[in-house]
Motif scaffolding. Structure first.
Motif, mmCIF file in Angstrom:
data_model
loop_
_atom_site.group_PDB
_atom_site.id
_atom_site.type_symbol
_atom_site.label_atom_id
_atom_site.label_comp_id
_atom_site.label_asym_id
_atom_site.label_seq_id
_atom_site.Cartn_x
_atom_site.Cartn_y
_atom_site.Cartn_z
ATOM 1 N N VAL A 74 1.102 -1.327 0.006
ATOM 2 C CA VAL A 74 0.162 0.465 -0.019
ATOM 3 C C VAL A 74 0.751 1.673 -0.180
ATOM 4 O O VAL A 74 1.326 2.267 -0.760
ATOM 5 C CB VAL A 74 -1.336 0.277 1.398
ATOM 6 N N ALA A 75 2.407 1.298 0.587
ATOM 7 C CA ALA A 75 2.438 2.708 0.582
ATOM 8 C C ALA A 75 3.345 2.706 -0.641
ATOM 9 O O ALA A 75 4.122 3.750 -0.824
ATOM 10 C CB ALA A 75 4.316 2.270 1.864
ATOM 11 N N THR A 76 3.782 1.682 -1.845
ATOM 12 C CA THR A 76 4.224 1.454 -2.924
ATOM 13 C C THR A 76 3.305 2.451 -3.811
ATOM 14 O O THR A 76 3.769 3.399 -4.858
ATOM 15 C CB THR A 76 4.856 0.558 -3.082
ATOM 16 N N LEU A 77 1.955 1.622 -3.571
ATOM 17 C CA LEU A 77 0.928 2.539 -4.188
ATOM 18 C C LEU A 77 0.892 4.396 -3.739
ATOM 19 O O LEU A 77 0.365 5.021 -5.072
ATOM 20 C CB LEU A 77 -0.389 1.802 -3.792
ATOM 21 N N LEU A 78 0.801 4.527 -2.620
ATOM 22 C CA LEU A 78 1.239 5.998 -2.516
ATOM 23 C C LEU A 78 2.296 6.529 -2.712
ATOM 24 O O LEU A 78 2.014 7.563 -3.691
ATOM 25 C CB LEU A 78 0.756 5.769 -0.704
ATOM 26 N N LEU A 79 3.890 6.039 -2.697
ATOM 27 C CA LEU A 79 4.698 6.350 -2.848
ATOM 28 C C LEU A 79 5.116 6.611 -4.708
ATOM 29 O O LEU A 79 5.270 7.686 -4.992
ATOM 30 C CB LEU A 79 5.434 5.726 -2.978
ATOM 31 N N LEU A 80 4.278 6.079 -5.577
ATOM 32 C CA LEU A 80 3.364 6.378 -6.854
ATOM 33 C C LEU A 80 3.399 7.344 -7.357
ATOM 34 O O LEU A 80 3.176 8.636 -8.338
ATOM 35 C CB LEU A 80 2.702 5.309 -7.247
ATOM 36 N N LYS A 81 2.281 7.864 -6.684
ATOM 37 C CA LYS A 81 1.383 9.185 -6.614
ATOM 38 C C LYS A 81 2.255 10.448 -6.168
ATOM 39 O O LYS A 81 2.614 12.128 -6.260
ATOM 40 C CB LYS A 81 -0.159 9.795 -6.512
ATOM 41 N N ARG A 82 2.903 10.183 -4.293
ATOM 42 C CA ARG A 82 3.686 11.209 -3.661
ATOM 43 C C ARG A 82 5.160 10.529 -3.190
ATOM 44 O O ARG A 82 4.918 10.302 -2.336
ATOM 45 C CB ARG A 82 2.817 11.689 -2.685
ATOM 46 N N PRO A 83 6.169 10.315 -4.060
ATOM 47 C CA PRO A 83 7.671 10.614 -3.933
ATOM 48 C C PRO A 83 7.914 10.951 -2.247
ATOM 49 O O PRO A 83 7.110 12.451 -2.067
ATOM 50 C CB PRO A 83 8.141 10.580 -4.920
ATOM 51 N N PHE A 84 8.548 10.544 -1.690
ATOM 52 C CA PHE A 84 8.548 10.581 -0.377
ATOM 53 C C PHE A 84 10.742 11.541 -0.305
ATOM 54 O O PHE A 84 11.200 10.349 -0.448
ATOM 55 C CB PHE A 84 9.123 9.491 0.947
ATOM 56 N N GLY A 85 10.406 12.757 -0.487
ATOM 57 C CA GLY A 85 11.656 13.724 -0.518
ATOM 58 C C GLY A 85 12.162 13.368 -2.223
ATOM 59 O O GLY A 85 11.226 12.710 -3.026
ATOM 60 N N ASN A 86 13.862 13.111 -1.725
ATOM 61 C CA ASN A 86 14.600 12.914 -2.276
ATOM 62 C C ASN A 86 14.974 11.344 -3.117
ATOM 63 O O ASN A 86 15.577 11.064 -3.688
ATOM 64 C CB ASN A 86 15.540 13.877 -3.153
ATOM 65 N N LEU A 87 13.708 10.554 -2.528
ATOM 66 C CA LEU A 87 14.706 9.241 -2.254
ATOM 67 C C LEU A 87 13.648 8.546 -3.599
ATOM 68 O O LEU A 87 12.149 8.524 -3.963
ATOM 69 C CB LEU A 87 14.140 8.129 -1.280
ATOM 70 N N GLN A 88 14.224 7.351 -4.273
ATOM 71 C CA GLN A 88 13.475 6.671 -4.961
ATOM 72 C C GLN A 88 11.986 5.565 -3.849
ATOM 73 O O GLN A 88 12.513 5.711 -2.805
ATOM 74 C CB GLN A 88 14.532 5.664 -6.171
ATOM 75 N N ILE A 89 11.182 5.225 -5.050
ATOM 76 C CA ILE A 89 10.282 3.952 -4.091
ATOM 77 C C ILE A 89 11.125 3.547 -4.073
ATOM 78 O O ILE A 89 11.157 3.161 -2.604
ATOM 79 C CB ILE A 89 9.239 4.126 -5.435
ATOM 80 N N GLY A 90 11.662 2.643 -4.162
ATOM 81 C CA GLY A 90 12.910 0.946 -3.893
ATOM 82 C C GLY A 90 13.750 1.883 -2.101
ATOM 83 O O GLY A 90 13.364 1.054 -1.961
ATOM 84 N N GLN A 91 13.919 2.916 -2.491
ATOM 85 C CA GLN A 91 15.169 3.633 -0.962
ATOM 86 C C GLN A 91 14.011 3.654 -0.106
ATOM 87 O O GLN A 91 14.089 2.994 0.921
ATOM 88 C CB GLN A 91 15.608 4.579 -1.672
ATOM 89 N N SER A 92 12.369 4.395 -0.170
ATOM 90 C CA SER A 92 11.602 4.687 0.938
ATOM 91 C C SER A 92 10.529 3.660 1.209
ATOM 92 O O SER A 92 11.112 3.359 2.241
ATOM 93 C CB SER A 92 10.627 5.419 -0.155
ATOM 94 N N ILE A 93 10.264 2.624 0.758
ATOM 95 C CA ILE A 93 10.463 1.105 1.384
ATOM 96 C C ILE A 93 11.178 0.588 1.612
ATOM 97 O O ILE A 93 10.831 0.038 2.962
ATOM 98 C CB ILE A 93 9.468 0.199 -0.339
#
Length: 413
Positions: free
Chosen positions: A248-267
């Motif tokens: 679910v967090a991955t789906l969230l990050l697809l729309k709103r990335p977290f800072g300058n991190l890539q999705i994989g890094q955020s997860i």
């Protein structure tokens, strides 16, 4: 940590689990990686997964059979040695034969048999294990869960490295060696454990009629433990929330990335924080936080879950991160207390069946609910999973409220 240092039998039993668990993880990764190069890879992955999953699903039935066993230490030794022989055969097949679908089938059958024996022998040894740690039960179970989580992490890291440098046959041999070391470790303490064998009635014989009656009686005992059932349900709902975090967090990050991190890094940050939280909760459950009441911990868990849902609703990944860590700590805190409450209240002649039933429920129900919610979030959106999650949260509060006199706090029983 203190109980690990001062309790020789607990220490050896846990080290045995570390060693055999590490070997299992490495070999599983190696086998999955090895079959990926063959044309029958999709079917191979399915069969390997089934050989791992089916023993978990039938553990209630093996647990019932375990409750009828006598001379448990002697039988446990034989089972441990049989696993050495089984994986020695796997090593021979992978080193001395051209790999084929038939060999894969044999390996999957061996893996199914080995895992089924593990669940059976584990349930059979439970009354002995409880007596080993009865003076420090919450601390021992918390330390065990935390250390096994670390072994799982290290096993996956080591497996990813070893599959590059070692052949599949050599890794199968490594797995057989870990079982041999676990067998020798148990043999070393077997004499001191024999006095802890449960005293079963000679009239209790394993037959078809007694088997099903014992299963029914054990489930009645479990359902009669109202606080235990409530805690089990609340823990299960909390596990659902943790299970769906990553997708679910991955789906969230697809729309709103977290800072300058890539999705994989955020997860990765989310997974690390959640894992650290669970381990921290396990360790602190019977030590620094032993005076914290179980009921307060349960309320805290629900509050942090509510913050996770708010993070999903507001699409705020930072809030999800912080709340997930706090929620993981409380879930890790509650888990060893659940086990202590069960082992402190149920008769030892029913421990195998009841423990296995709880394990199956804790595994199957969160998995099914999580898959349904993930499918819903993926197909129609995150917002649509909030209602069922809120309902589970409300139900959890409803289950906690009547729990006045808990017998599962670390200073209670």
């Amino acid at each position: 940590m203190i109980v690990f240092a001062k309790n020789k039998n607990f220490r050896q039993l846990l080290i045995n689990q570390w060693i055999s668990g590490f070997g299992d993880i490495v070999f599983y990764l190696a086998l999955m990686n090895y079959v990926s190069a063959y044309s029958f890879a999709p079917l191979a992955v399915l069969l390997i997964s089934l050989s791992e999953t089916l023993p978990q699903l039938i553990q209630v039935f093996t647990g019932v059979a375990a409750d009828f066993q006598k001379n448990r230490i002697h039988k446990y030794l034989h089972i441990q040695f049989s696993k050495v022989l089984l994986y020695s055969l796997v090593t021979f097949l992978l080193l001395g034969q051209d790999f084929s679908f038939l060999i894969l089938l044999v390996i999957c059958l061996i893996n199914f048999l080995s895992d089924s024996l593990s669940y059976f022998s584990g349930a059979m040894l439970t009354p002995v294990y409880v007596k080993v740690i009865e003076q420090d039960m919450t601390s021992a179970m918390g330390f065990r869960q935390a250390s096994m989580s670390l072994v799982h992490i290290l096993g996956n890291l080591a497996g990813g490295f070893l599959i590059i440098w070692m052949s599949i046959g050599a890794l199968a041999g490594l797995n057989a060696l870990t079982f041999l070391l676990a067998y020798l470790g148990f043999w070393h303490i077997s004499k001191s454990l024999q006095n802890l064998e449960p005293d079963l009635s000679s009239a209790k014989e394993l037959n078809k009629e007694n088997y099903w009656q014992h299963l029914l009686d054990s489930l009645k005992v479990l359902l009669g433990l109202k606080n235990v059932v409530r805690l089990l349900l609340v823990s299960t709902f909390g596990q659902v929330t943790l299970n769906i975090l990553t997708p679910v967090a991955t789906l969230l990050l697809l729309k709103r990335p977290f800072g300058n991190l890539q999705i994989g890094q955020s997860i990765a940050v989310l997974i690390i924080l959640s894992s650290v939280g669970l381990i921290l909760g396990n360790i602190l459950s019977g030590s620094l936080l032993k005076k914290l009441s179980t009921k307060l911990a349960m309320y805290s868990s629900q509050v942090f879950e509510a913050f996770i849902l708010c993070g999903f609703f507001w699409q705020n990944f930072l809030l999800v991160l912080i709340a997930s860590f706090a929620c993981s700590v409380t879930v890790g805190l509650l888990s060893p207390r659940l086990q202590k409450s069960v082992f402190s209240l149920i008769p030892e002649e029913a421990m195998g069946a009841i423990q296995s039933a709880i394990n199956l429920f804790s595994m199957a129900v969160p998995s099914v609910l999580s898959m349904l919610l993930i499918a819903l979030a993926s197909s129609v959106g995150i917002i649509y999973i909030l209602l069922p999650l809120v309902l589970m949260l409300v139900l959890s509060f409803y289950l906690i409220i009547p729990m006045e006199n808990l017998k599962m706090d670390s200073d209670s029983c």
